[in-house]
Design a protein around this motif. Structure first.
Motif, PDB file in Angstrom:
ATOM      1  N   PRO A   1     -23.163 -17.465  28.611  1.00 34.71           N
ATOM      2  CA  PRO A   1     -24.037 -16.616  29.426  1.00 34.71           C
ATOM      3  C   PRO A   1     -24.212 -17.197  30.827  1.00 34.71           C
ATOM      4  O   PRO A   1     -24.297 -18.414  30.996  1.00 34.71           O
ATOM      5  CB  PRO A   1     -25.357 -16.627  28.653  1.00 34.71           C
TER       6      PRO A   1
ATOM      7  N   GLN B   1     -26.152 -16.422  34.832  1.00 36.48           N
ATOM      8  CA  GLN B   1     -27.115 -15.665  35.596  1.00 36.48           C
ATOM      9  C   GLN B   1     -27.125 -16.191  37.017  1.00 36.48           C
ATOM     10  O   GLN B   1     -26.957 -17.372  37.253  1.00 36.48           O
ATOM     11  CB  GLN B   1     -28.534 -15.734  35.010  1.00 36.48           C
TER      12      GLN B   1
ATOM     13  N   ASN C   1     -31.665  -9.519  32.163  1.00 34.47           N
ATOM     14  CA  ASN C   1     -31.374 -10.948  32.167  1.00 34.47           C
ATOM     15  C   ASN C   1     -32.623 -11.749  32.526  1.00 34.47           C
ATOM     16  O   ASN C   1     -32.868 -12.819  31.951  1.00 34.47           O
ATOM     17  CB  ASN C   1     -30.207 -11.260  33.116  1.00 34.47           C
TER      18      ASN C   1
ATOM     19  N   LYS D   1     -34.422 -11.805  29.307  1.00 33.48           N
ATOM     20  CA  LYS D   1     -33.837 -12.761  28.362  1.00 33.48           C
ATOM     21  C   LYS D   1     -34.278 -14.191  28.689  1.00 33.48           C
ATOM     22  O   LYS D   1     -34.673 -14.963  27.816  1.00 33.48           O
ATOM     23  CB  LYS D   1     -32.304 -12.690  28.392  1.00 33.48           C
TER      24      LYS D   1
ATOM     25  N   HIS E   1     -26.533 -12.176  24.887  1.00 40.87           N
ATOM     26  CA  HIS E   1     -26.050 -12.050  26.257  1.00 40.87           C
ATOM     27  C   HIS E   1     -24.537 -12.199  26.227  1.00 40.87           C
ATOM     28  O   HIS E   1     -24.017 -13.299  26.131  1.00 40.87           O
ATOM     29  CB  HIS E   1     -26.709 -13.140  27.124  1.00 40.87           C
TER      30      HIS E   1
ATOM     31  N   GLY F   1     -22.679  -9.482  22.818  1.00 41.50           N
ATOM     32  CA  GLY F   1     -24.135  -9.523  22.971  1.00 41.50           C
ATOM     33  C   GLY F   1     -24.841  -8.944  21.747  1.00 41.50           C
ATOM     34  O   GLY F   1     -25.859  -9.475  21.287  1.00 41.50           O
TER      35      GLY F   1
ATOM     36  N   THR G   1     -21.454  -8.404  32.450  1.00 37.92           N
ATOM     37  CA  THR G   1     -22.695  -8.905  31.836  1.00 37.92           C
ATOM     38  C   THR G   1     -23.274  -7.799  30.961  1.00 37.92           C
ATOM     39  O   THR G   1     -23.395  -6.666  31.427  1.00 37.92           O
ATOM     40  CB  THR G   1     -23.756  -9.216  32.922  1.00 37.92           C
TER      41      THR G   1
ATOM     42  N   VAL H   1     -26.706  -7.494  28.311  1.00 38.44           N
ATOM     43  CA  VAL H   1     -27.817  -8.119  27.600  1.00 38.44           C
ATOM     44  C   VAL H   1     -28.333  -7.136  26.552  1.00 38.44           C
ATOM     45  O   VAL H   1     -28.609  -5.978  26.861  1.00 38.44           O
ATOM     46  CB  VAL H   1     -28.948  -8.509  28.568  1.00 38.44           C
TER      47      VAL H   1
END
Lengths: 389, 389
Positions: free
Chosen positions: A76, A78, B89, B92, B243, B265, B379, B381
């Protein structure tokens, strides 16, 4: 205690780079992984920082693009953005994550290009940076960042008698240090007279009071304290993190020269690490402008309020002085690729405490502090690192 | 198990707003705090999401500006940006932080303006959104996001025979749901014929296959599982987070219609929550385009690969169907203020499980899933929320 250990560091030269952002980041990330002796499949997450590439390069969602380029599309990731405190905040979040057991070992870093290699010349890039000032209350007045820090510094001069000569001493010192750092954007022996002879950017700052726009990247590998001896390189412990904040815009702050966020962040980090300012052997400070360094040396408790200017002039913050500040050259000489600056400070702390930096080595560097501020000091992240017990 | 509980939710209407970003966020944050019955001094941190305001409003370092506006300048804040998965995110990271004991209770949310209220008309905003596609390999070709999802969907049509009529059924359903949501950008009873009669945006998508550009904000209060009964409102547990990630650009992905990041995910989130797709009572899915919803219903395991289109056409994802998808109206009808979408999905999950949403209530809604993807699905989530035991 933060409970994390830095086991690998890497950074590019700060300066002018023609490479793309993912390529540039790779030039910091791979050395960091090599330094740690870590394989990519031992990493659990990627905390990535970039401040301005949406505006400067029409490039967002950059974390997966960078991760793809370095072959890390199985953890993951970010992206953090907190203006100039971007990668320090990414680092803080990573330290909290490994400290709390959310992850074992993570990659943290940042990248930014701010030079005309982006296609933007300095005036346009200044407007890009000004996006971090208040959109409704400051930008319409034409307030850009030299002006923001001029306001903080002018008030400090008014309250304490800080002089332009003292500010110039900060620039001279940081160029002196930067001269010993082959990754620095600028070296050169400067004199106070040369600084004072420069063109005014925003009174009291002249050209040499201002850090440059730079391109560059930095990356660090962070693991939990318990795993700190499991990698190839000497680990350096992160014993304290603090994250101070303040109101934005400037007009909503209780005080400009106090830089409350730095004081609150330092207090939190020192408490976390159980150290006092007197225990600190050296510091990397966010000297986007010379005045910012003076204010920060007071906020971090190295000098009484109003004594930061005289201390700089007396050489107390120079290598060999009471508390060397910015042995790397700081933003002023090393350069300031915004999103890369926070983890570049962590890189310098790590290498200083390991004793790896050659002629700019701080003697007996066991405890270092990094101070990375964002915007007008609305965000300041403070990190205490210590020789591993 | 994630170990976190949502105790307060708030969101603005999604649509067209003349307010500034801090003002708009306040209109979500204060209702969320009121819902939780939490005082600001009980909050320990602020996890903030915004995707594009640097590019769209020359506004970065937005976290302290928003925090100042809502009077929260005494807790650490950080801005996340992961394209359209931005606030999921942030959420998360917040769930991980309260689950691991880093913080007790935090505010999470996002805000974005994407309509001409920003000063940008649709073509220019489309270029802003395209900053999330690959800067070197895709942007120079003129690939914008309708085109990105058209590529994913065309391949799905090729592999499985998914039809334009089936895609249109997704739009019709989500408008039908949105009609019952007074915070939705668009309602209206649409027919498959109307959708198929619309102008082509990017083949196979016609106008009504595409979600709108919206302004809006959403916010949630998250606390640790142990504190989940300490607040005024009924808490809803976050039992799983996942994720998933994938390579960017598209050309580096192993498969386009598979949407690997959603599968990874979902796998992670289901494992964390110890549920299977069959346990899920309803889902909020990132239907930026109708095709994206079809692909996601397969990636989340609700239907076999290739069965997502027929399932939509047979009403299986409609309220009252096998697994209602996007009872809120989804991005398609509720709207898509990018940085606000993730926590708006969490808001819908919370209110559905509490049984508070009136005529669009999913019967026996005990377990819900949110699917928020960023960019070209680099990405994704996934969040599983369940009625508090």
């Amino acid at each position: 205690m933060a409970g994390a250990t830095v086991v690998g560091v890497g950074m590019t030269e700060f300066g002018v780079h023609g490479k793309t952002l993912p390529e540039l980041f790779a030039d910091a990330a791979f050395p960091a992984l090599d330094d740690a002796g870590v394989e990519q499949d031992e990493l659990d997450a990627f905390y990535f920082g970039n401040a301005m590439s949406g505006l400067s390069e029409n490039d967002t969602h950059l974390a997966p693009k960078v991760a793809t380029h370095i072959g890390m599309t199985d953890v993951p990731f970010q992206r953090f953005e907190d203006a100039c405190a971007t990668s320090a905040n990414a680092f803080k979040n990573a330290v909290q994550a490994v400290g709390a057991g959310v992850h074992d070992t993570v990659l943290v870093g940042g990248v930014e290009r701010c030079t005309p290699e982006t296609g933007m010349e300095t005036p346009e890039m200044t407007r890009v940076f000004a996006s971090a000032s208040h959109r409704q209350y400051e930008q319409p007045s034409g307030l850009t960042f030299p002006g923001v820090f001029a306001l903080l510094t002018k008030r400090h001069m008014h309250e304490y008698g800080t002089t332009e000569e003292q500010l110039a001493e900060v620039a001279v010192k940081n160029h002196y240090h930067g001269n010993m750092n082959d990754r620095a954007h600028f070296g050169g022996d400067k004199t106070v007279e040369e600084v004072l002879d420069g063109p005014v950017v925003a009174d009291p700052f002249r050209l040499m009071d201002c850090c440059p726009f730079s391109d560059g990247a930095s990356a660090v590998v962070v693991t939990s304290d318990g795993l700190g001896d499991s990698f190839g390189a000497e680990g350096v412990d992160v014993t304290g993190v603090g994250h101070g904040v303040d109101a934005v815009p400037l007009a909503d702050k209780d005080s400009l020269p106090e830089t409350k966020s730095a004081r609150d962040g330092a207090h939190e980090a020192y408490d976390d690490a159980d150290v006092t300012p007197g225990d600190v052997d050296f510091a990397e400070i966010h000297d986007c402008f010379t005045g910012a360094e003076v204010l920060a040396t007071e906020a971090l408790g190295f000098f009484e309020d109003g004594e930061g200017g005289p201390a700089a002039a007396e050489g107390k913050t120079r290598l060999g002085g009471e508390v060397p500040v910015n042995p790397s050259g700081g933003l002023k000489a090393k350069g300031h690729p915004i999103g890369a600056t926070g983890t570049a400070q962590i890189t310098e702390l790590t290498e200083q405490i390991r004793g790896e930096v050659g002629e700019r080595q701080v003697e007996d560097a066991r405890t270092g502090v990094a101070h990375n501020l964002g915007g007008d000091s609305g965000t300041t992240v403070i990190t205490v690192m210590e020789e591993r017990a």
